[in-house]
Design a protein around this motif. Structure first.
Motif, short mmCIF file in Angstrom:
data_model
loop_
_atom_site.label_atom_id
_atom_site.label_comp_id
_atom_site.label_asym_id
_atom_site.label_seq_id
_atom_site.Cartn_x
_atom_site.Cartn_y
_atom_site.Cartn_z
N VAL A 196 1.65 10.58 -11.33
CA VAL A 196 2.69 9.74 -10.75
C VAL A 196 3.11 8.63 -11.69
O VAL A 196 2.36 8.23 -12.58
CB VAL A 196 2.25 9.13 -9.40
N LYS A 197 4.32 8.15 -11.47
CA LYS A 197 4.84 6.99 -12.18
C LYS A 197 5.09 5.95 -11.10
O LYS A 197 5.67 6.26 -10.06
CB LYS A 197 6.12 7.36 -12.90
N ALA A 198 4.64 4.69 -11.33
CA ALA A 198 4.80 3.65 -10.32
C ALA A 198 4.84 2.29 -10.99
O ALA A 198 4.43 2.13 -12.14
CB ALA A 198 3.66 3.71 -9.31
N THR A 199 5.32 1.29 -10.23
CA THR A 199 5.37 -0.09 -10.70
C THR A 199 4.37 -0.90 -9.89
O THR A 199 4.33 -0.79 -8.66
CB THR A 199 6.79 -0.67 -10.50
N VAL A 200 3.56 -1.72 -10.58
CA VAL A 200 2.58 -2.55 -9.89
C VAL A 200 3.30 -3.65 -9.12
O VAL A 200 4.07 -4.42 -9.68
CB VAL A 200 1.58 -3.19 -10.89
N LYS A 201 3.07 -3.69 -7.81
CA LYS A 201 3.70 -4.70 -6.96
C LYS A 201 2.79 -5.92 -6.81
O LYS A 201 3.24 -7.05 -6.90
CB LYS A 201 3.99 -4.10 -5.58
N LYS A 202 1.51 -5.67 -6.54
CA LYS A 202 0.55 -6.77 -6.42
C LYS A 202 -0.87 -6.24 -6.50
O LYS A 202 -1.11 -5.04 -6.36
CB LYS A 202 0.76 -7.56 -5.13
N HIS A 203 -1.79 -7.16 -6.74
CA HIS A 203 -3.22 -6.86 -6.71
C HIS A 203 -3.77 -7.44 -5.42
O HIS A 203 -3.45 -8.57 -5.06
CB HIS A 203 -3.93 -7.45 -7.92
N ASP A 204 -4.58 -6.66 -4.73
CA ASP A 204 -5.08 -7.06 -3.42
C ASP A 204 -6.56 -6.72 -3.31
O ASP A 204 -7.08 -5.94 -4.11
CB ASP A 204 -4.28 -6.29 -2.36
N VAL A 205 -7.22 -7.32 -2.33
CA VAL A 205 -8.61 -6.98 -2.01
C VAL A 205 -8.68 -6.75 -0.51
O VAL A 205 -8.22 -7.57 0.28
CB VAL A 205 -9.58 -8.12 -2.42
N ARG A 206 -9.24 -5.62 -0.11
CA ARG A 206 -9.40 -5.32 1.31
C ARG A 206 -10.79 -4.74 1.51
O ARG A 206 -11.20 -3.82 0.80
CB ARG A 206 -8.34 -4.34 1.78
N ASP A 207 -11.50 -5.26 2.49
CA ASP A 207 -12.87 -4.84 2.78
C ASP A 207 -13.74 -4.94 1.53
O ASP A 207 -14.61 -4.10 1.31
CB ASP A 207 -12.92 -3.42 3.35
N GLY A 208 -13.48 -5.92 0.69
CA GLY A 208 -14.28 -6.14 -0.51
C GLY A 208 -13.96 -5.17 -1.65
O GLY A 208 -14.67 -5.13 -2.64
N VAL A 209 -12.91 -4.37 -1.51
CA VAL A 209 -12.55 -3.38 -2.52
C VAL A 209 -11.23 -3.79 -3.17
O VAL A 209 -10.24 -4.04 -2.48
CB VAL A 209 -12.41 -1.97 -1.90
N ASN A 210 -11.22 -3.88 -4.51
CA ASN A 210 -9.98 -4.17 -5.24
C ASN A 210 -9.03 -3.00 -5.10
O ASN A 210 -9.43 -1.85 -5.22
CB ASN A 210 -10.27 -4.39 -6.73
N GLN A 211 -7.76 -3.31 -4.86
CA GLN A 211 -6.76 -2.26 -4.78
C GLN A 211 -5.48 -2.73 -5.44
O GLN A 211 -5.15 -3.91 -5.41
CB GLN A 211 -6.51 -1.83 -3.34
N THR A 212 -4.79 -1.80 -6.05
CA THR A 212 -3.52 -2.07 -6.70
C THR A 212 -2.42 -1.50 -5.82
O THR A 212 -2.40 -0.31 -5.54
CB THR A 212 -3.47 -1.41 -8.10
N VAL A 213 -1.52 -2.37 -5.36
CA VAL A 213 -0.41 -1.95 -4.52
C VAL A 213 0.77 -1.65 -5.45
O VAL A 213 1.12 -2.47 -6.29
CB VAL A 213 -0.03 -3.03 -3.50
N VAL A 214 1.33 -0.45 -5.31
CA VAL A 214 2.43 -0.05 -6.18
C VAL A 214 3.69 0.21 -5.36
O VAL A 214 3.64 0.40 -4.15
CB VAL A 214 2.09 1.21 -7.01
#
Length: 175
Positions: A119-137
């Motif tokens: 996939v090709k995507a643009t990073v929208k924000k960096h987030d943490v949920r339930d103690g897990v780092n996640q990259t929102v695209v």
């Protein structure tokens, strides 16, 4: 915090607490074991998923365009009662165990759980949920093997042009 039960869960609790059941309760009583097994399976799947992404890192910087090889873990329908219709939350994981989140409003864009995608995507924000780092695209699109090959070829040509340009600049300005 109170744990709110659905009507079905409330009825299961009532039927399970009875010493004997009536004919009307037989259907709910028969569904208790499959319901329990589904709930246990959901809990196990969530634990396995959390273990898989426990060491997740944020990818890129906000605004960066990424090309990723990911596997779709889950597609969750959210906001079904919204005036704009439902949205779809996609939980994706790359080969390094980094969690990627993508929201889509079109059902025809949905990825299928368990399937690998480039996939090709643009990073929208960096987030943490339930103690897990996640990259929102955002702006996620799938890429075919041919498109990926074309993109790599263009990047190689651009790098060659830049190297040639740098070499010319250094020849004309010897220091």
């Amino acid at each position: 915090m109170t744990n709110e039960l659905s009507d079905y869960e409330f009825n299961v609790r009532v039927v399970a607490g009875q010493n004997s059941i009536t004919y009307k309760m037989a259907g709910i009583a028969a569904s208790i074991i499959p319901f329990y097994l589904r709930e246990v399976e959901k809990k196990l799947v969530k634990e396995i998923e959390l273990r898989r992404v426990a060491d997740s890192k944020h990818l890129g910087a906000v605004g960066d365009k990424l090309i990723l090889n990911v596997q779709c873990l889950k597609v969750i329908t959210v906001g079904q009662d919204s005036q704009f219709g439902p949205s779809y939350l996609h939980r994706l994981v790359d080969s390094a165990g980094n969690l990627v989140i993508w929201f889509s409003s079109n059902s025809y864009n949905n990825l299928k759980p368990g399937v690998q995608y480039t996939v090709k995507a643009t990073v929208k924000k960096h987030d943490v949920r339930d103690g897990v780092n996640q990259t929102v695209v955002t702006r996620l699109t799938t890429i075919s093997a041919e498109e990926l090959q074309d993109m790599e070829l263009k990047a190689a040509r651009k790098a060659a042009r830049e190297a040639k340009k740098t070499a010319k600049t250094s020849e004309s300005n010897p220091t």
